[in-house]
Enzyme design. Sequence first.
Site, PDB file in Angstrom:
ATOM      1  CG  ASP A 136      44.198   7.963 -30.214  1.00 36.63           C
ATOM      2  OD1 ASP A 136      44.398   6.809 -30.653  1.00 36.63           O
ATOM      3  OD2 ASP A 136      44.561   9.015 -31.132  1.00 36.63           O
ATOM      4  CD1 TRP A 152      39.833   9.939 -31.980  1.00 33.64           C
ATOM      5  CD2 TRP A 152      39.757   8.782 -29.881  1.00 33.64           C
ATOM      6  NE1 TRP A 152      40.233   8.711 -32.291  1.00 33.64           N
ATOM      7  CE2 TRP A 152      40.281   7.955 -31.066  1.00 33.64           C
ATOM      8  CE3 TRP A 152      39.924   8.170 -28.606  1.00 33.64           C
ATOM      9  CZ2 TRP A 152      40.602   6.644 -30.888  1.00 33.64           C
ATOM     10  CZ3 TRP A 152      40.067   7.146 -28.508  1.00 33.64           C
ATOM     11  CH2 TRP A 152      40.422   6.165 -29.687  1.00 33.64           C
ATOM     12  CE  LYS A 159      47.411   5.474 -30.712  1.00 30.75           C
ATOM     13  NZ  LYS A 159      47.694   6.490 -31.499  1.00 30.75           N
ATOM     14  N   GLY A 181      42.920  16.957 -30.257  1.00 26.05           N
ATOM     15  CA  GLY A 181      41.221  17.091 -29.942  1.00 26.05           C
ATOM     16  C   GLY A 181      40.292  16.405 -30.909  1.00 26.05           C
TER      17      GLY A 181
END
EC number: 2.1.1.166
Length: 235
Positions: free
Chosen positions: A146, A85, A186, A83
């Site tokens: 991500d 981000w 990412k 959590g």
Amino acid sequence: MTGTKAASGREGGRSLKTRVKTARKRSLSSTLWLQRQLNDPYVAQAKREGFRSRAAFKLIEIDERYHFLKAGQKIIDLGAAPGGWSQAAGARIGAAEGKGKIIGIDLLAIDPMPGAEFKVMDFLDAEAPKLLIEWLGGKADVVLSDMAANATGHKKTDHLRIVGLVELAADFACEALAPGGAFLAKVFQGGTENEVLARLKRDFAVVRHVKPQASRADSSELYVLATGFRGRPGA
């Protein structure tokens, strides 16, 4: 980035690194990972400042450089656990004060957070894209990813899996974003093929590769930031 400058890890010229002994039931790789965590200034800073992970500083740094997070936005966070981000993005859009909305999904359960809603779901599930847009209540302003494929140890296979996830996340972003939206994902050095970049450059006004300081120097981790989504005809 304000308030996020990393400490040097040294005092009076003497190294303060913590060494971890290899336990009988702990592999060498696990021992090295633990040692790296204990000596990572961003891990320590995340604990001090109440962030769920060091990854929060990556997002903060990228946004302070390019200013794509704004108050009241609707955000989808792919691969959201634990959590970090969502937490950093929520602070920037005012989610805890009722501004904007964040929907995050992951294979792992995520502890509740004010201003964000988390679901346990595999992004590769065929129903995931449709459900994410429904849960958000319409088009997103930002899609964050991500996500990272689990490493197999076979370089070519891992590369293909990384590229595959980025492609799927990019496809989803183009489906879920409102015109003018942003996509941050990412990747790894050598992990975004020309085809993926060409697709992003076609659909977004600006596409950049970014390596924030909070990414470990010895990591091949990299991020692609696409801003100014052009929109899709008929969408």
